[in-house]
Design a protein around this motif. Sequence first.
Motif, PDB file in Angstrom:
ATOM      1  N   ALA A 154      -7.160   1.150 -68.482  1.00 19.48           N
ATOM      2  CA  ALA A 154      -6.775  -0.103 -69.129  1.00 19.48           C
ATOM      3  C   ALA A 154      -6.406  -1.145 -68.087  1.00 19.48           C
ATOM      4  CB  ALA A 154      -5.599   0.141 -70.070  1.00 19.48           C
ATOM      5  N   LEU A 155      -6.810  -2.377 -68.327  1.00 17.44           N
ATOM      6  CA  LEU A 155      -6.539  -3.485 -67.410  1.00 17.44           C
ATOM      7  C   LEU A 155      -5.110  -3.964 -67.614  1.00 17.44           C
ATOM      8  CD1 LEU A 155      -8.568  -4.721 -65.412  1.00 17.44           C
ATOM      9  CD2 LEU A 155      -8.880  -6.601 -67.021  1.00 17.44           C
ATOM     10  N   ARG A 156      -4.297  -3.875 -66.573  1.00 16.87           N
ATOM     11  CA  ARG A 156      -2.892  -4.267 -66.658  1.00 16.87           C
ATOM     12  C   ARG A 156      -2.496  -5.068 -65.427  1.00 16.87           C
ATOM     13  NH1 ARG A 156      -1.499  -2.436 -71.875  1.00 16.87           N
ATOM     14  NH2 ARG A 156       0.640  -2.926 -71.281  1.00 16.87           N
ATOM     15  N   SER A 157      -1.335  -5.726 -65.512  1.00 12.99           N
ATOM     16  CA  SER A 157      -0.799  -6.426 -64.343  1.00 12.99           C
ATOM     17  C   SER A 157      -0.184  -5.408 -63.388  1.00 12.99           C
ATOM     18  CB  SER A 157       0.261  -7.434 -64.761  1.00 12.99           C
ATOM     19  OG  SER A 157       1.004  -7.869 -63.629  1.00 12.99           O
ATOM     20  N   PRO A 158      -0.539  -5.456 -62.095  1.00 11.09           N
ATOM     21  CA  PRO A 158       0.000  -4.468 -61.159  1.00 11.09           C
ATOM     22  C   PRO A 158       1.403  -4.757 -60.675  1.00 11.09           C
ATOM     23  CG  PRO A 158      -1.494  -5.930 -60.015  1.00 11.09           C
ATOM     24  CD  PRO A 158      -1.552  -6.328 -61.474  1.00 11.09           C
ATOM     25  N   GLY A 159       2.013  -5.870 -61.090  1.00 11.09           N
ATOM     26  CA  GLY A 159       3.357  -6.174 -60.621  1.00 11.09           C
ATOM     27  C   GLY A 159       3.407  -6.274 -59.105  1.00 11.09           C
ATOM     28  N   SER A 160       4.355  -5.556 -58.508  1.00 15.59           N
ATOM     29  CA  SER A 160       4.561  -5.621 -57.055  1.00 15.59           C
ATOM     30  C   SER A 160       3.767  -4.581 -56.279  1.00 15.59           C
ATOM     31  CB  SER A 160       6.052  -5.429 -56.748  1.00 15.59           C
ATOM     32  OG  SER A 160       6.820  -6.463 -57.315  1.00 15.59           O
ATOM     33  N   THR A 161       2.910  -3.831 -56.944  1.00 14.45           N
ATOM     34  CA  THR A 161       2.276  -2.701 -56.273  1.00 14.45           C
ATOM     35  C   THR A 161       1.248  -3.104 -55.217  1.00 14.45           C
ATOM     36  OG1 THR A 161       0.665  -2.522 -58.076  1.00 14.45           O
ATOM     37  CG2 THR A 161       2.646  -1.143 -58.211  1.00 14.45           C
ATOM     38  N   LEU A 162       0.859  -4.376 -55.189  1.00 15.59           N
ATOM     39  CA  LEU A 162      -0.091  -4.817 -54.160  1.00 15.59           C
ATOM     40  C   LEU A 162       0.608  -5.254 -52.868  1.00 15.59           C
ATOM     41  CD1 LEU A 162      -2.755  -6.829 -56.188  1.00 15.59           C
ATOM     42  CD2 LEU A 162      -2.944  -4.540 -55.209  1.00 15.59           C
ATOM     43  N   LYS A 163       1.919  -5.324 -52.883  1.00 10.61           N
ATOM     44  CA  LYS A 163       2.631  -5.778 -51.688  1.00 10.61           C
ATOM     45  C   LYS A 163       2.323  -4.941 -50.448  1.00 10.61           C
ATOM     46  CE  LYS A 163       6.420  -8.040 -54.145  1.00 10.61           C
ATOM     47  NZ  LYS A 163       7.834  -7.938 -54.583  1.00 10.61           N
ATOM     48  N   PRO A 164       2.252  -3.607 -50.541  1.00 11.05           N
ATOM     49  CA  PRO A 164       1.921  -2.832 -49.331  1.00 11.05           C
ATOM     50  C   PRO A 164       0.604  -3.250 -48.692  1.00 11.05           C
ATOM     51  CG  PRO A 164       2.805  -1.382 -50.997  1.00 11.05           C
ATOM     52  CD  PRO A 164       2.600  -2.717 -51.663  1.00 11.05           C
ATOM     53  N   LEU A 165      -0.405  -3.540 -49.508  1.00 12.49           N
ATOM     54  CA  LEU A 165      -1.683  -3.972 -48.949  1.00 12.49           C
ATOM     55  C   LEU A 165      -1.550  -5.348 -48.308  1.00 12.49           C
ATOM     56  CD1 LEU A 165      -4.651  -3.439 -48.486  1.00 12.49           C
ATOM     57  CD2 LEU A 165      -5.131  -4.307 -50.789  1.00 12.49           C
ATOM     58  N   ILE A 166      -0.765  -6.233 -48.906  1.00 12.32           N
ATOM     59  CA  ILE A 166      -0.545  -7.561 -48.314  1.00 12.32           C
ATOM     60  C   ILE A 166       0.082  -7.425 -46.933  1.00 12.32           C
ATOM     61  CG2 ILE A 166       0.765  -9.712 -48.534  1.00 12.32           C
ATOM     62  CD1 ILE A 166       0.526  -9.374 -51.591  1.00 12.32           C
ATOM     63  N   TYR A 167       1.111  -6.600 -46.838  1.00 13.04           N
ATOM     64  CA  TYR A 167       1.770  -6.407 -45.544  1.00 13.04           C
ATOM     65  C   TYR A 167       0.804  -5.800 -44.531  1.00 13.04           C
ATOM     66  CZ  TYR A 167       6.404  -7.619 -47.309  1.00 13.04           C
ATOM     67  OH  TYR A 167       7.490  -8.298 -47.814  1.00 13.04           O
ATOM     68  N   GLY A 168       0.001  -4.843 -44.973  1.00 12.06           N
ATOM     69  CA  GLY A 168      -0.972  -4.252 -44.057  1.00 12.06           C
ATOM     70  C   GLY A 168      -1.957  -5.272 -43.528  1.00 12.06           C
ATOM     71  N   GLY A 189      -0.537 -11.870 -55.620  1.00  4.09           N
ATOM     72  CA  GLY A 189       0.301 -10.965 -54.839  1.00  4.09           C
ATOM     73  C   GLY A 189       1.467 -10.411 -55.612  1.00  4.09           C
ATOM     74  N   LEU A 190       1.830 -11.064 -56.726  1.00  4.94           N
ATOM     75  CA  LEU A 190       2.954 -10.616 -57.545  1.00  4.94           C
ATOM     76  C   LEU A 190       2.485 -10.111 -58.906  1.00  4.94           C
ATOM     77  CD1 LEU A 190       5.566 -13.402 -56.755  1.00  4.94           C
ATOM     78  CD2 LEU A 190       5.141 -11.250 -55.555  1.00  4.94           C
ATOM     79  N   GLY A 191       1.192  -9.816 -59.028  1.00  7.19           N
ATOM     80  CA  GLY A 191       0.699  -9.230 -60.267  1.00  7.19           C
ATOM     81  C   GLY A 191      -0.107 -10.154 -61.127  1.00  7.19           C
ATOM     82  N   GLY A 192      -0.498 -11.325 -60.626  1.00  3.06           N
ATOM     83  CA  GLY A 192      -1.232 -12.282 -61.432  1.00  3.06           C
ATOM     84  C   GLY A 192      -2.723 -12.011 -61.495  1.00  3.06           C
ATOM     85  N   LEU A 193      -3.099 -10.773 -61.787  1.00  3.43           N
ATOM     86  CA  LEU A 193      -4.495 -10.373 -61.974  1.00  3.43           C
ATOM     87  C   LEU A 193      -4.484  -9.050 -62.715  1.00  3.43           C
ATOM     88  CD1 LEU A 193      -6.013  -8.942 -58.653  1.00  3.43           C
ATOM     89  CD2 LEU A 193      -3.601  -8.961 -59.215  1.00  3.43           C
ATOM     90  N   GLY A 194      -5.654  -8.561 -63.078  1.00  7.32           N
ATOM     91  CA  GLY A 194      -5.740  -7.300 -63.801  1.00  7.32           C
ATOM     92  C   GLY A 194      -6.275  -6.183 -62.926  1.00  7.32           C
ATOM     93  N   LEU A 195      -5.605  -5.036 -62.953  1.00  4.11           N
ATOM     94  CA  LEU A 195      -6.056  -3.831 -62.261  1.00  4.11           C
ATOM     95  C   LEU A 195      -5.822  -2.632 -63.165  1.00  4.11           C
ATOM     96  CD1 LEU A 195      -4.750  -4.261 -58.584  1.00  4.11           C
ATOM     97  CD2 LEU A 195      -7.145  -4.187 -59.295  1.00  4.11           C
ATOM     98  N   ARG A 196      -6.506  -1.556 -62.872  1.00  7.88           N
ATOM     99  CA  ARG A 196      -6.344  -0.304 -63.610  1.00  7.88           C
ATOM    100  C   ARG A 196      -5.603   0.705 -62.731  1.00  7.88           C
ATOM    101  NH1 ARG A 196     -10.983  -2.807 -63.705  1.00  7.88           N
ATOM    102  NH2 ARG A 196     -11.979  -3.351 -65.700  1.00  7.88           N
ATOM    103  N   LEU A 197      -5.053   1.709 -63.354  1.00  7.67           N
ATOM    104  CA  LEU A 197      -4.387   2.756 -62.582  1.00  7.67           C
ATOM    105  C   LEU A 197      -5.353   3.367 -61.583  1.00  7.67           C
ATOM    106  CD1 LEU A 197      -2.083   4.653 -61.881  1.00  7.67           C
ATOM    107  CD2 LEU A 197      -2.679   6.033 -63.887  1.00  7.67           C
ATOM    108  N   GLN A 198      -6.588   3.595 -61.988  1.00 10.29           N
ATOM    109  CA  GLN A 198      -7.544   4.200 -61.065  1.00 10.29           C
ATOM    110  C   GLN A 198      -7.858   3.253 -59.900  1.00 10.29           C
ATOM    111  OE1 GLN A 198     -10.725   5.012 -63.869  1.00 10.29           O
ATOM    112  NE2 GLN A 198     -11.844   3.175 -63.263  1.00 10.29           N
ATOM    113  N   ASP A 199      -7.732   1.937 -60.094  1.00 11.78           N
ATOM    114  CA  ASP A 199      -7.908   0.993 -58.992  1.00 11.78           C
ATOM    115  C   ASP A 199      -6.780   1.140 -57.972  1.00 11.78           C
ATOM    116  OD1 ASP A 199     -10.216  -0.248 -60.048  1.00 11.78           O
ATOM    117  OD2 ASP A 199      -9.001  -1.524 -61.333  1.00 11.78           O
TER     118      ASP A 199
END
Length: 681
Positions: A336-350, A437-447
Amino acid sequence: MRRRFATVGLGLIAAVFVAQYGLRDWVARTVLPDLTPETSVVVEANDGQLLRAFTVADGRWRLPVEVSEVSRAYLSQLIAFEDKRFYSHKGVDGLAALRAVGQAIWNGGVVSGGSTLTMQVARLLEDSGTGSWGGKLRQVRVAWALEQVASKDEILRLYLQLAPFGGNLEGVRAASLSYFRKEPARLTDAESALLVALPQSPEGRRPDRHFKRASAARDRVLARGVKAGVLSAEAAVAAQRETVPSRKYPFEFLAPHLAERVVAENPQALRHRLTLDRALQAKAEALLRAHVRGKHAALSGAVMVMDHQTGAVLASVGSPDYLDAGRQGFVDMTRALRSPGSTLKPLIYGLAFDAGKAHPETVIDDRPIRFGSYAPQNFDNQFRGQVRVREALQMSLNIPAVSLLDAVGPSVLMARMRRAGADPVLPNERPAGLAIGLGGLGLRLQDLMVIYASIARGGQAIPLVWRADVAEEPASRPPVLSPVAAWYVGDMLSDVPAPPTAPQHAVAYKTGTSYGHRDVWAIGFDGRHTVGVWMGRADGAAMPGQLGVGLAAPLLFDLFAAIKPALDPLPAPPDAALTVSTDQLPASLQQFRRPGVLDGRDKPEITFPPDGAHIALGGDPVLVAKVDRGVPPFTWLANGVPVEVGSFERQVELDTKGTGHLALSVIDATGVSQAVRVFIE
């Protein structure tokens, strides 16, 4: 009556021997039934154990099975009891047929059929009767013809798939799973004997309805096994002590979402072998159910576990309960397509590390800031001033993350997600902005699983693999991050405090909560496995007060504990990793500086009153002034005279002391100022 049976019997004997030795053309002209009867579609774990099965068209369980997948105990007792010359005759056992005819003549009716396993298969294929001589003659013809086109193992396999075992159970695998909750390869002597006996009278000997009859029939098979030499007397006595099951068990219903998915992708296949670990899948489903129990009736969740060294998915749970309509359990929330919240922050820092913009020990500002019309806020609406990048990620501060994303570029983040194998979706197909960067897009758990797996693998992407029966060459992809940047990220995340009862510093993980508390996440990895958890409502409604750290993180660590008793260690730092304090860093990395901002500072901006404005105070000399950007505390001056000193507020009330032209200035803590000129009426 006996004369008629004798006549028919002699005719049958003649037919048997003529069919075997004289009328081969008659046999050759036999129209055989379909030798590939419909069997249940099954979805199996990586070791062949059943995850889910689907009934055939008429609602019967008829599971595919090979001879090699059945225990020798069962096969040897089956041959001894049903057809001891199975491997030597040509479809009809002449001696058994003579005995059957003799018994029929003497008793005035059929006493024992003398049917071989091949003849029984012929009957099962055509669903023909068992008590008429005409039926027997047809079975003889089909059996003889069947032996001409099929091997003994192929005939035996048909019996193993078609034999009736009571109710809607057909085939030894369905019976073994339903009565004993085990695959037929693990049947004991006692269990084997019962399953040998049941097809003789599948309804009359059903152990769940006729316990005593089933026990007696089983013991007769055991006795025959001793007589035939396939079972010792001691083994038979021990087997008789085993309890006959008194109930049927429901078939496994594990990984129902993924099972339906793979069947839909390849509807022609009868057996689907997945990479899932059956025991871990069962534990993951039970853990998710336990973690939503007692909470909101609409709360759903999803879980994935993968081996990031191979890409194999070891567990995939799409909802707490597939059949729970209140939770919309039929929806596979791993996709299901959901907002990832803060979970993309590690990739941003990397990405910032790879771009040379920052280091884990770089100092970065956490203060009010504006990027054009976008002014991000921290989750708690507080500001920490200057912090190290390491601390900013561990505290999941929004402003430092957006500042770094601004430096590397949202398009780079999108490209690296796709490089990892994710499929991000932007709302209304708008260009990527800093809000992603703060969840303003759609991602899935498998993504998110493949994104975090790439970090765990030193920056190298690996696709998710859930089919064990399809060999796929993984596509070569450029790295998502460098090994050094990936290690920096993992090292920082490993210092995020784990729940009190979980091991500390053993899992690199990140939680996240989307806007409105609609989605809560926890994604993490150790040295071998990546685990992902999503919780929320399938309908997207908000869950006020639910945070990833309190709702999803405990489940994440319970899942790691379910995988193995001891966690795999996280990787050691690469040789090129710079593990020093802030003051030992190169000067350019000691303090993060936003691109285009002198000395890393944002000039304060008076947002009210605007320059050149005419303001009517109506006799009240108090003017409300507002400032954006800049570093507090602020000093305000009216016509060069300080009127407010050391204010940390961004909105102040100033005494203008009259009307006329007013030069209003503000100076921030770094000495940078801005001024406007207004007219007070």
